[in-house]
Write an enzyme that holds these catalytic residues in place. Structure first.
Site, PDB file in Angstrom:
ATOM      1  N   HIS A 170       0.819  -1.206   0.000  1.00 25.27           N
ATOM      2  CA  HIS A 170       0.000   0.000   0.000  1.00 25.27           C
ATOM      3  C   HIS A 170       0.860   1.266   0.000  1.00 25.27           C
ATOM      4  O   HIS A 170       0.332   2.371   0.069  1.00 25.27           O
ATOM      5  CB  HIS A 170      -0.911  -0.037   1.238  1.00 25.27           C
ATOM      6  N   CYS A 171       2.202   1.128  -0.052  1.00 21.85           N
ATOM      7  CA  CYS A 171       3.018   2.337   0.125  1.00 21.85           C
ATOM      8  C   CYS A 171       3.905   2.668  -1.072  1.00 21.85           C
ATOM      9  O   CYS A 171       3.656   3.634  -1.781  1.00 21.85           O
ATOM     10  CB  CYS A 171       3.890   2.181   1.369  1.00 21.85           C
TER      11      CYS A 171
END
Ligand SMILES: NC(=O)c1ccc[n+]([C@@H]2O[C@H](COP(=O)([O-])OP(=O)(O)OC[C@H]3O[C@@H](n4cnc5c(N)ncnc54)[C@H](O)[C@@H]3O)[C@@H](O)[C@H]2O)c1
Length: 455
Positions: A281-282
């Site tokens: 998610h980053c």
């Protein structure tokens, strides 16, 4: 002022005293990979903690003392539930009980890769609806510089409470690294930047309750930008070795040995390794947040976008490697059987978000290689998507043993989980495409085709 020193405003002072005496209530909005570990950390220090989430199924589990995050020990969630230091709810009105509120909601991108800060906006509105004097709000979701001031503050200001006087607002990015055995919430230093100096001081004090070292910075924008720098630094360096891996494949040099030997230099070099692409998610998403924001200032972040392009080309490169190995065998693409080892986006985690392994599987499927299976002890099932409408569900094969491996024309190691027996895999597979150098220490490498080793 008797001392002649500027004193903190009364409201700030009250909150500071509450925090100092550990007599305060923490609220954590968004109980995912970031929020739940944070809530557990506060609750285990004896601080009354209330978790908020829109996902009623998560809240229900927590209301029974049950855990769903791999990095957290089940008994820790049970313990804080049993001794009532932690509770969970979907009801935002309860947030008025909290003195310090952390917002840890997702910051994904849209189909066009523009930032989607709707979760931040929605959760801030939820908190603002129950806001009272004396609260500190700390945004933790990774986002572009200016989000706290330009998007969060107008919502909280609309309560008519005054920021820096009646309530306090800061940005403090998260650095959790799921699966990391050494660095965890307590021992990883963290940065905080508030809208006013009191906001920063209170943010530091609240974080220091659970974190050994907290670094104040001058503004929320510095804190927002430093988090993006951390992740873009990784994205750019990974892209560099991914590009060099492709070059090494052409010139017959082993990139893994190149990186490891370069890393013997004791200064000025940090090793990064190639792979099938980046996920999670980053690191995949965050560069796009900055590039999007930069466009508003007529600035093109060429370097960052080029890195994203290289990293996102890697699943296509791996697809090429797998199809080349099929082409060497007396089997057509349509009949070929491929087993992918590991679907999670990185080793030893159960997080599938934006996993490059999933992308590789979708590309193979699109090319007509429909006999794809996978094994991942952490991921029981995945969905392969073709566009918006078509999807196909794959379930992990039950067991990884010699009999299973022998059924496949190509086995591809996409995620190097520690639990895999790489010697067994290398011996029993017809051919192994290794995208992670996971077979580095196996005895018999005859059937191993390694990404970036130039053979
Ligand atoms: N996962 C990581 O390793 C990591 C590391 C550093 C930073 N971050 C950042 O932290 C943020 C959160 O990431 P995550 O991995 O914890 O996400 P996640 O999806 O695991 O958890 C987010 C939670 O927020 C909940 N939520 C969504 N909208 C909500 C709302 N309006 N009100 C209350 N709850 C809501 C979701 O139901 C979910 O449980 C993101 O900005 C991410 O970039 C993540």
């Amino acid at each position: 002022m008797a001392s002649g020193k500027k004193q903190q405003d009364g409201t700030a002072n009250n909150l500071m005293q509450k925090i100092a005496s550990r007599d305060f209530t923490v609220g954590v909005v968004g109980l995912g990979y970031v929020g739940l570990p944070l809530a557990v950390e506060f609750a285990r220090k004896g601080i009354k903690t209330i978790g908020f989430d829109v996902d009623a199924s998560k809240v229900k589990l927590l209301q029974k003392g049950k855990n769903y995050i791999q990095d957290i020990k089940d008994e820790h969630v049970y313990e804080i539930w049993k001794n009532k230091t932690f509770s969970a709810t979907t009801d935002y009105s309860v947030s008025s009980q909290c003195d310090v509120i952390y917002i840890c909601v997702p910051t994904p991108f849209t189909d066009n890769k523009d930032p989607d800060i709707s979760y931040i906006v929605d959760s801030t509105k939820g908190v603002a609806a129950a806001m009272r004097k004396g609260q500190l709000i700390i945004l933790k979701s990774t986002t572009f510089p200016g989000t706290t001031r330009k998007y969060v503050k107008p919502i909280t200001d609309a309560t008519k409470l005054v920021c820096g006087k009646d309530y306090f607002l800061a940005f403090s990015p998260e650095r959790i690294d799921p699966g990391n055995k050494h660095w965890h919430t307590g021992n990883t230093p963290i940065v905080v930047g508030g809208i006013t100096p009191d906001c920063t001081k209170l943010g530091v004090a609240a974080n220091e309750v659970i974190i050994d070292k907290v670094i104040p910075v001058s503004t929320p924008e510095v804190a927002e930008m430093e988090k993006l720098l951390e992740n873009i630094f990784r994205s750019v360096n990974i892209a560099l070795v991914n590009e060099l891996a492709q070059l090494c494949d052409r010139i017959g040099v082993n990139i893994w040995e190149v990186v490891e030997s370069a890393a013997t230099k004791p200064f000025g070099f940090m090793p990064f390794f190639p792979g099938p692409g980046i996920g999670g998610h980053c690191i995949l998403i965050d560069p796009y947040y900055l590039s999007w924001m930069a466009r508003e200032f007529d600035f093109v972040t060429n370097f960052i976008e080029l890195a994203a392009e290289v990293n996102e080309s890697m699943p296509f490169y791996v697809r090429g490697m797998i199809e080349r190995e099929i082409a060497k065998q007396p089997v057509t693409l349509q009949k070929a059987k491929v087993l992918m080892l590991g679907m999670a986006f990185k080793k030893d985690v159960d997080d599938l978000r934006h996993s490059p392994a999933l992308k590789v599987a979708e590309l193979l499927d699109l090319d007509g290689i429909t006999n794809i299976s996978y094994y991942d002890p952490y991921i029981p099932e995945v969905e392969l998507h073709h566009g918006k409408k078509n999807k196909r569900v794959l379930k992990s094969v039950k067991k990884l043993d010699a009999t299973t491996l022998k059924k496949y024309d190509v086995v591809c190691i996409t995620t190097d989980h520690s639990s895999f027996d790489y010697n067994m895999i290398a011996v029993n597979s017809k051919i192994v495409v290794d995208t992670r150098n996971a077979c580095k220490n196996v005895k018999n490498k005859k059937k191993v085709v390694l990404l970036g080793d130039g053979k």
